[in-house]
Design a protein around this motif. Structure first.
Motif, PDB file in Angstrom:
ATOM      1  N   GLN A  43      -6.489-113.631  51.897  1.00  0.00           N
ATOM      2  CA  GLN A  43      -5.455-112.825  51.237  1.00  0.00           C
ATOM      3  C   GLN A  43      -4.066-113.219  51.764  1.00  0.00           C
ATOM      4  O   GLN A  43      -3.938-113.599  52.928  1.00  0.00           O
ATOM      5  N   LEU A  44      -3.082-113.092  50.907  1.00  0.00           N
ATOM      6  CA  LEU A  44      -1.700-113.346  51.318  1.00  0.00           C
ATOM      7  C   LEU A  44      -1.099-112.011  51.755  1.00  0.00           C
ATOM      8  O   LEU A  44      -1.101-111.056  50.978  1.00  0.00           O
ATOM      9  N   LEU A  45      -0.633-111.943  52.983  1.00  0.00           N
ATOM     10  CA  LEU A  45      -0.132-110.667  53.499  1.00  0.00           C
ATOM     11  C   LEU A  45       1.389-110.680  53.593  1.00  0.00           C
ATOM     12  O   LEU A  45       1.982-111.530  54.257  1.00  0.00           O
ATOM     13  N   VAL A  46       2.009-109.702  52.937  1.00  0.00           N
ATOM     14  CA  VAL A  46       3.470-109.598  52.968  1.00  0.00           C
ATOM     15  C   VAL A  46       3.831-108.274  53.628  1.00  0.00           C
ATOM     16  O   VAL A  46       3.397-107.207  53.178  1.00  0.00           O
ATOM     17  N   GLY A  47       4.598-108.349  54.706  1.00  0.00           N
ATOM     18  CA  GLY A  47       5.020-107.125  55.396  1.00  0.00           C
ATOM     19  C   GLY A  47       6.502-106.877  55.198  1.00  0.00           C
ATOM     20  O   GLY A  47       7.247-107.770  54.785  1.00  0.00           O
ATOM     21  N   PHE A  48       6.908-105.662  55.468  1.00  0.00           N
ATOM     22  CA  PHE A  48       8.330-105.311  55.486  1.00  0.00           C
ATOM     23  C   PHE A  48       8.652-104.869  56.903  1.00  0.00           C
ATOM     24  O   PHE A  48       7.813-104.239  57.559  1.00  0.00           O
ATOM     25  N   ALA A  49       9.839-105.184  57.362  1.00  0.00           N
ATOM     26  CA  ALA A  49      10.250-104.691  58.669  1.00  0.00           C
ATOM     27  C   ALA A  49      11.526-103.882  58.496  1.00  0.00           C
ATOM     28  O   ALA A  49      12.516-104.383  57.951  1.00  0.00           O
ATOM     29  N   ALA A  50      11.469-102.627  58.927  1.00  0.00           N
ATOM     30  CA  ALA A  50      12.642-101.752  58.865  1.00  0.00           C
ATOM     31  C   ALA A  50      13.260-101.730  60.257  1.00  0.00           C
ATOM     32  O   ALA A  50      12.677-101.166  61.177  1.00  0.00           O
ATOM     33  N   GLU A  51      14.395-102.388  60.402  1.00  0.00           N
ATOM     34  CA  GLU A  51      14.986-102.541  61.735  1.00  0.00           C
ATOM     35  C   GLU A  51      16.405-101.968  61.779  1.00  0.00           C
ATOM     36  O   GLU A  51      17.085-101.898  60.755  1.00  0.00           O
ATOM     37  N   THR A  52      16.831-101.599  62.989  1.00  0.00           N
ATOM     38  CA  THR A  52      18.210-101.127  63.153  1.00  0.00           C
ATOM     39  C   THR A  52      18.994-102.032  64.107  1.00  0.00           C
ATOM     40  O   THR A  52      20.216-101.976  64.146  1.00  0.00           O
ATOM     41  N   SER A  53      18.300-102.828  64.916  1.00  0.00           N
ATOM     42  CA  SER A  53      19.009-103.804  65.749  1.00  0.00           C
ATOM     43  C   SER A  53      18.151-105.055  65.891  1.00  0.00           C
ATOM     44  O   SER A  53      16.918-104.972  65.781  1.00  0.00           O
ATOM     45  N   LYS A  82      16.006-109.777  62.901  1.00  0.00           N
ATOM     46  CA  LYS A  82      15.154-110.962  62.727  1.00  0.00           C
ATOM     47  C   LYS A  82      14.209-111.175  63.917  1.00  0.00           C
ATOM     48  O   LYS A  82      13.051-111.528  63.739  1.00  0.00           O
ATOM     49  N   VAL A  83      14.721-110.926  65.129  1.00  0.00           N
ATOM     50  CA  VAL A  83      13.902-111.142  66.328  1.00  0.00           C
ATOM     51  C   VAL A  83      12.693-110.209  66.310  1.00  0.00           C
ATOM     52  O   VAL A  83      11.545-110.616  66.521  1.00  0.00           O
ATOM     53  N   ARG A  84      12.947-108.921  66.024  1.00  0.00           N
ATOM     54  CA  ARG A  84      11.849-107.941  66.005  1.00  0.00           C
ATOM     55  C   ARG A  84      10.861-108.239  64.879  1.00  0.00           C
ATOM     56  O   ARG A  84       9.650-108.108  65.041  1.00  0.00           O
ATOM     57  N   ALA A  85      11.426-108.628  63.738  1.00  0.00           N
ATOM     58  CA  ALA A  85      10.556-108.904  62.578  1.00  0.00           C
ATOM     59  C   ALA A  85       9.660-110.119  62.851  1.00  0.00           C
ATOM     60  O   ALA A  85       8.493-110.129  62.440  1.00  0.00           O
ATOM     61  N   GLN A  86      10.213-111.123  63.540  1.00  0.00           N
ATOM     62  CA  GLN A  86       9.411-112.319  63.877  1.00  0.00           C
ATOM     63  C   GLN A  86       8.202-111.909  64.712  1.00  0.00           C
ATOM     64  O   GLN A  86       7.084-112.375  64.484  1.00  0.00           O
ATOM     65  N   GLU A  87       8.454-111.028  65.667  1.00  0.00           N
ATOM     66  CA  GLU A  87       7.367-110.591  66.562  1.00  0.00           C
ATOM     67  C   GLU A  87       6.288-109.874  65.755  1.00  0.00           C
ATOM     68  O   GLU A  87       5.092-110.137  65.909  1.00  0.00           O
ATOM     69  N   LYS A  88       6.714-108.988  64.820  1.00  0.00           N
ATOM     70  CA  LYS A  88       5.741-108.239  64.004  1.00  0.00           C
ATOM     71  C   LYS A  88       4.968-109.190  63.102  1.00  0.00           C
ATOM     72  O   LYS A  88       3.764-109.034  62.884  1.00  0.00           O
ATOM     73  N   MET A  89       5.671-110.181  62.555  1.00  0.00           N
ATOM     74  CA  MET A  89       5.021-111.133  61.636  1.00  0.00           C
ATOM     75  C   MET A  89       3.890-111.872  62.350  1.00  0.00           C
ATOM     76  O   MET A  89       2.803-112.053  61.793  1.00  0.00           O
ATOM     77  N   LYS A  90       4.167-112.269  63.600  1.00  0.00           N
ATOM     78  CA  LYS A  90       3.180-113.018  64.373  1.00  0.00           C
ATOM     79  C   LYS A  90       1.987-112.122  64.719  1.00  0.00           C
ATOM     80  O   LYS A  90       0.832-112.464  64.496  1.00  0.00           O
ATOM     81  N   ARG A  91       2.318-110.906  65.241  1.00  0.00           N
ATOM     82  CA  ARG A  91       1.264-109.995  65.698  1.00  0.00           C
ATOM     83  C   ARG A  91       0.351-109.573  64.544  1.00  0.00           C
ATOM     84  O   ARG A  91      -0.850-109.423  64.718  1.00  0.00           O
ATOM     85  N   LYS A  92       0.938-109.400  63.335  1.00  0.00           N
ATOM     86  CA  LYS A  92       0.152-108.891  62.208  1.00  0.00           C
ATOM     87  C   LYS A  92      -0.377-110.024  61.311  1.00  0.00           C
ATOM     88  O   LYS A  92      -0.913-109.770  60.245  1.00  0.00           O
ATOM     89  N   LYS A  93      -0.161-111.275  61.738  1.00  0.00           N
ATOM     90  CA  LYS A  93      -0.662-112.461  61.007  1.00  0.00           C
ATOM     91  C   LYS A  93      -0.197-112.477  59.546  1.00  0.00           C
ATOM     92  O   LYS A  93      -1.006-112.652  58.618  1.00  0.00           O
ATOM     93  N   VAL A 132       9.541-109.449  55.107  1.00  0.00           N
ATOM     94  CA  VAL A 132      10.783-109.071  54.448  1.00  0.00           C
ATOM     95  C   VAL A 132      11.498-108.097  55.383  1.00  0.00           C
ATOM     96  O   VAL A 132      10.955-107.046  55.717  1.00  0.00           O
ATOM     97  N   VAL A 133      12.698-108.459  55.799  1.00  0.00           N
ATOM     98  CA  VAL A 133      13.396-107.646  56.807  1.00  0.00           C
ATOM     99  C   VAL A 133      14.601-106.952  56.195  1.00  0.00           C
ATOM    100  O   VAL A 133      15.435-107.608  55.559  1.00  0.00           O
ATOM    101  N   ASN A 134      14.678-105.639  56.380  1.00  0.00           N
ATOM    102  CA  ASN A 134      15.914-104.954  55.964  1.00  0.00           C
ATOM    103  C   ASN A 134      16.498-104.144  57.105  1.00  0.00           C
ATOM    104  O   ASN A 134      15.790-103.645  57.971  1.00  0.00           O
ATOM    105  N   ASP A 135      17.828-104.059  57.090  1.00  0.00           N
ATOM    106  CA  ASP A 135      18.549-103.341  58.135  1.00  0.00           C
ATOM    107  C   ASP A 135      18.702-101.884  57.676  1.00  0.00           C
ATOM    108  O   ASP A 135      19.538-101.571  56.826  1.00  0.00           O
ATOM    109  N   VAL A 136      17.868-101.009  58.252  1.00  0.00           N
ATOM    110  CA  VAL A 136      17.867 -99.625  57.762  1.00  0.00           C
ATOM    111  C   VAL A 136      18.916 -98.742  58.449  1.00  0.00           C
ATOM    112  O   VAL A 136      18.939 -97.528  58.235  1.00  0.00           O
ATOM    113  N   SER A 137      19.815 -99.379  59.247  1.00  0.00           N
ATOM    114  CA  SER A 137      20.922 -98.583  59.795  1.00  0.00           C
ATOM    115  C   SER A 137      22.041 -98.487  58.755  1.00  0.00           C
ATOM    116  O   SER A 137      22.927 -97.653  58.854  1.00  0.00           O
TER     117      SER A 137
END
Ligand code: PMT
Length: 399
Positions: free
Chosen positions: A313-323, A326-337, A342-347
């Motif tokens: 399956q192709l897995l697409v995640g979203f990352a809701a970040e405030t700081s 990209k760095v935090r989203a990269q970590e989540k992308m790796k951990r969740k395979k 898709v990263v958005n700045d929710v601040s």
């Protein structure tokens, strides 16, 4: 081609054609209205001319125009939609009768044809009408089933013209479907989850579901089978899409897992609550009984589990970040395979939660990235689905 031909016949629901035109125009499509002679008893052609910006066609041979306009127009359109369609036009088309512009035009059209019937229930269910519909279906004509409800004849029943939203959604799918999405199941999650403390209090977040609902619509228009797993939101269910309503993170987890084996793509745009109450109460907790501190537990991380269970399956995640998004989203992308993050700045208040717009970075595991500048969530979804289509085609997965 960005032109739709809209055939309008003499039904009391003719006024809904105005909404259909407006919805097509929102999609940057031009609408050429064709009225039957009898439809002009309800509404003057000038009404549709003003709305569509194109001179409405009624007569087969208009001396002021190209003498074989039905042939020239047929080559310019990507869809012929007839809405509302009476029993009479359905019968004419089924028998190949060509005695006015609309019925003659139908025979000249090579693009898809979609018919939205509207009539009294007895007329709709009459074996003759049903036989005509079957004949047209067998010839490849698509139908939008009429709805049940109050009919102009004063009766309740089936035969009411489907909603303009549904008609346009099905039209867009006929125009925009792509082979890469054919027979593919795309699961989209949307909205927040709610973790109950008692029957009236819960833990949740500001997600409106707009991002996920647009993604689901876009996937449907491109021809995929879509299941939308939605937390509690105020949005109406999109036409043609199976919606599974859930409340808590655990409900969402179970719903996603139910479809996971069969899914080609999962897009997790839901804002799943990260915490739930350690203890919940079936009764409303009285103010005086509320402890000064309430213990929280982690909810299941659905996407992380999908990453572990992944089999193609192709897995697409979203990352809701405030700081450091990209760095935090990269970590989540790796951990969740994930295959795409898709990263958005929710601040920011002009994008992200609740807004009609978003601005996102797309990140891939191979280090590629792309910015989609601030635009409507509809257009962001369009770009994301284009990228997903390319990935499915190239089978660039992170398995
Ligand atoms: O709904 P809108 O108002 O339109 O707003 C859109 C949005 C801001 C909610 C959306 O664009 C978005 O960012 N969604 C993801 C929100 C989120 O939960 O992000 P996260 O960084 O906490 O989680 C990362 C990923 O893991 C997400 O894909 C999430 O769905 C998933 N997750 C998170 C927690 C959890 N327990 N299980 C999960 O599967």
């Amino acid at each position: 081609m960005n032109k739709i031909a809209l055939g309008v016949t003499s039904s009391i629901s003719i006024f809904k054609a105005a909404d259909i035109i407006r919805l097509f125009q929102k999609e940057d499509l031009t609408v050429q209205v064709i009225m039957t002679d009898r439809a002009t008893n309800f509404i003057q052609p000038e009404f549709f001319t003003a709305l569509s910006g194109q001179p409405t066609i009624v007569k087969l041979f208009d001396q002021k125009k190209h003498p074989i306009e039905h042939i020239t127009l047929a080559a310019e359109i990507s869809l012929l939609l007839i809405a509302p369609a009476t029993a009479n036009i359905i019968a004419k088309l089924a028998s190949g009768l060509a005695d006015d512009f609309l019925s003659t035009f139908y025979l000249a059209v090579k693009s898809p044809v979609l018919i939205a019937p509207a009539m009294n229930e007895a007329m709709f269910l009459h074996p003759q009408t049903q036989a005509n519909i079957k004949k047209l279906r067998d010839l490849g004509v698509a139908f939008v089933e009429p709805e049940s409800g109050y009919l102009a004849c004063g009766q309740q029943g089936s035969g009411r013209l489907a909603s303009p939203e549904k008609i346009v959604q099905i039209s867009l799918r006929l125009i925009r479907q792509q082979p890469v999405f054919k027979d593919k199941l795309i699961v989209v999650t949307a909205g927040p989850t709610r973790e109950a403390l008692d029957p009236i209090r819960f833990l949740s977040n500001r997600s409106s579901g707009k991002m996920g609902y647009e993604l689901a619509r876009e996937a449907y228009e491109r021809g995929a089978e879509v299941v939308l797993i939605s937390g509690p939101v105020e949005l109406p269910p999109p036409a043609g899409i199976k919606v599974e309503k859930v409340i808590s993170a655990e409900d969402m987890r179970q719903a996603v897992l139910k479809y996971y084996d069969r899914a080609s793509v999962v897009i997790m745009s839901a804002a799943v609550s990260d915490f739930k109450f350690s203890q919940t109460s079936q009764e409303k907790i009285k103010k005086e009984d509320l402890p000064s501190a309430i213990k929280l537990d982690r909810t299941p991380d659905i996407l992380e589990e999908l990453g572990r269970l992944k089999r193609g399956q192709l897995l697409v995640g979203f990352a809701a970040e405030t700081s450091e998004p990209k760095v935090r989203a990269q970590e989540k992308m790796k951990r969740k395979k994930l295959d795409l993050m898709v990263v958005n700045d929710v601040s920011r208040h002009d994008i992200g939660f609740e807004s009609d717009d978003n601005e996102v970075y797309l990140l891939w595991p191979d280090g590629r990235e792309r910015l989609i500048g601030k635009t409507s969530k509809k257009k962001v979804s369009r770009e994301i689905l284009t990228e997903i289509g390319a990935m499915v085609n190239g089978r660039k997965g992170n398995n």
